[in-house]
Write an enzyme that holds these catalytic residues in place. Structure first.
Site, PDB file in Angstrom:
ATOM      1  N   SER A  60      -5.860   5.660   2.176  1.00 25.18           N
ATOM      2  CA  SER A  60      -6.269   4.309   1.792  1.00 25.18           C
ATOM      3  C   SER A  60      -5.330   3.320   2.448  1.00 25.18           C
ATOM      4  O   SER A  60      -4.117   3.401   2.272  1.00 25.18           O
ATOM      5  CB  SER A  60      -6.223   4.171   0.264  1.00 25.18           C
ATOM      6  OG  SER A  60      -6.357   2.806  -0.097  1.00 25.18           O
ATOM      7  N   ALA A 105      -0.239   1.511   2.497  1.00 19.97           N
ATOM      8  CA  ALA A 105      -1.223   2.596   2.571  1.00 19.97           C
ATOM      9  C   ALA A 105      -0.779   3.740   1.674  1.00 19.97           C
ATOM     10  O   ALA A 105       0.361   3.750   1.186  1.00 19.97           O
ATOM     11  CB  ALA A 105      -1.337   3.102   4.009  1.00 19.97           C
ATOM     12  N   LYS A 106      -1.639   4.670   1.419  1.00 22.20           N
ATOM     13  CA  LYS A 106      -1.250   5.917   0.750  1.00 22.20           C
ATOM     14  C   LYS A 106      -2.271   6.976   1.102  1.00 22.20           C
ATOM     15  O   LYS A 106      -3.453   6.675   1.271  1.00 22.20           O
ATOM     16  CB  LYS A 106      -1.214   5.725  -0.776  1.00 22.20           C
ATOM     17  CG  LYS A 106      -0.312   6.707  -1.481  1.00 22.20           C
ATOM     18  CD  LYS A 106       1.140   6.277  -1.364  1.00 22.20           C
ATOM     19  CE  LYS A 106       2.082   7.184  -2.083  1.00 22.20           C
ATOM     20  NZ  LYS A 106       3.423   6.589  -2.175  1.00 22.20           N
ATOM     21  N   GLY A 107      -1.799   8.204   1.185  1.00 24.28           N
ATOM     22  CA  GLY A 107      -2.703   9.306   1.447  1.00 24.28           C
ATOM     23  C   GLY A 107      -2.482  10.406   0.432  1.00 24.28           C
ATOM     24  O   GLY A 107      -1.456  10.423  -0.265  1.00 24.28           O
TER      25      GLY A 107
END
Ligand code: NAD
Length: 416
Positions: A60, A105-107
């Site tokens: 994201s 962001a983050k994953g």
């Protein structure tokens, strides 16, 4: 991920609260409520028994007005798209509070790394990076470690990315091993940044570290190194925990002894020089500083009134719900919110990125000195705003961050 409210609801409520206090332009708010982009990927992995299992992964990218997206990757069975959205929003605000030129962001991948072999983890990691490779890069989005991902995994990530692009460059991933030009001080950075903010908060409250106690939930990277660094400042660590349970000793627990015990047994539970305590009771121990360093949503309206700490320093992202925040603020607990308290990790990731781009690497003393400068600046900005507006520290941190992001968005405009 919280029992009562999911992380995304929490993130959205926090944003709306700040937006209403700062009279944020509604045209900006509406854009800030959702991520710019999310990618959902299927990751087929040949398991050791020959069977192919398909995992689901996410990335994201919440906002890139202030710079490339930046944020870790989480491997956990409870990972969800909404959690990734929330964590990527928090990264956006955190980078703005820290004053570094990134968006957020983050994953994550839905998996249980504790049940996977090293080979399975490597195949999962390489295929995940392959699947998201079109949206990452040193000037697009820079992944890093988060819960249950490590420098070793970052090594597989950068190698995969390099093989795909035909380059041997280093600034697409941070939190790498030192052999692959990770940064000195990165491993300790989140905890070191947190320890600076605790030092400043303790001074404000006239707490003498030599007479003060600390409780830490979660004994991984952020938690165990916070224990070590706060202990070095003089604090007595009286309780720690991990996913299996906790250890409590009012006389003090040696942070490195219990880490050795955890390395051998894979948990702090059962540490012979302490008594067992549940994760629930641990949060309610009488102490000066409470450091939640595990997952989201552990301090809620249900237990906020029972928390006895004078300072809460959020190493974890999103450990406190908005309802609990309100109660803690009314009770005069000094909150160092996640987007400030744990910003040291992404700050040294930023240093790692710069060093990689230049191909010129700093010693640890230089890293720590620059980290301290940015953390002290961020803490003072947030405190100044909180005192001036007579608001809680989290809302102040949000107002500070959201205004930086909003100004950048206005300066860019909308195109196409
Ligand atoms: P980690 O994987 O190194 O450690 C996580 C720890 O939490 C482990 O000890 C685990 O046993 C414990 N844990 C998991 N579930 C738990 C539960 N239900 N109750 C109690 N303990 C539990 O992860 P980390 O990197 O230390 O991250 C911890 C938190 O800090 C996360 O919220 C993460 O997003 C945040 N954070 C980490 C960094 C970083 O640089 N590592 C930076 C900023 C924020």
């Amino acid at each position: 991920m919280t029992n009562q409210m999911d992380a995304l609801e929490v993130a959205q409520l926090q944003l709306e609260k700040a937006a209403s206090k700062m009279n944020l332009d509604p045209n900006i708010l509406t854009q800030l409520k959702e991520p710019e982009r999310v990618l959902i990927v299927s990751i087929p992995v040949k398991m050791d028994n020959g069977v192919v299992k398909v995992f689901t992964g996410f990335r994201s990218q919440y906002n890139t007005a202030r710079g490339p997206a930046k944020g870790g990757v989480r491997y956990h069975p409870d990972v969800s798209l909404d959690e990734m959205k929330a964590l990527s929003a928090w990264m956006t605000w955190k980078c703005a509070v820290a004053g570094i030129p990134y968006g957020g962001a983050k994953g994550g991948v839905i998996c249980n790394p504790k049940e996977m072999s090293e080979g399975e983890l490597e195949r999962l990691s390489r295929r995940y990076i392959y699947e998201i490779s079109s949206i990452i890069g040193p000037k697009k989005d820079i992944p890093a470690p988060d819960v249950y991902t490590t420098p070793k995994i970052m090594g597989w990530y950068i190698d995969t990315y390099n093989k795909l692009t035909g380059e041997a460059s280093f600034s697409t991933i941070t939190g790498k091993p030192l052999e692959l030009w990770g940064s000195e001080g990165r491993k300790e950075a989140t905890a070191r940044g947190l320890s600076y903010t605790v030092e400043l908060a303790a001074k404000k409250l006239n707490i003498n570290p030599l007479e003060a106690t600390v409780v830490i939930q979660g004994y991984g990277n952020a938690g165990s190194i916070s224990a070590k660094l706060l202990n070095e400042q003089g604090y007595k660590i009286i309780g720690v925990s991990d996913s299996k349970g906790g250890a409590y000793n009012p006389q003090g627990i040696d942070p490195s002894e219990i880490l050795d015990y955890k390395t051998k047994t894979s948990t702090v539970k059962g540490f012979p020089k302490a008594e067992f305590i549940s994760n629930k009771d641990l949060l309610e121990i009488e102490c000066d500083v409470l450091v939640p360093a595990a997952l989201e949503g552990v301090i809620t309206e249900k237990n906020a009134n029972n928390i006895k700490a004078k300072i809460i320093a959020e190493a974890a992202n999103g450990p406190t719900t908005p309802g609990a925040d309100e109660i803690l603020y009314q009770r005069g607990v000094f909150m160092i919110p996640d987007i400030l308290a744990n910003a040291g990790g992404v700050t040294v990731s930023y240093f790692e990125w710069i060093q990689g781009l230049y191909g010129y690497f700093w010693d640890e003393e230089r890293v720590n000195r620059r980290l301290k400068k940015l953390m002290v600046r961020a803490f003072n900005e947030v405190l100044k705003l909180a005192q001036r507006e007579k608001i809680d520290n989290r809302t102040a941190a949000y107002i500070y961050a959201v205004s930086q992001v909003a100004e950048a968005m206005k300066a860019r405009g909308i195109w196409p």
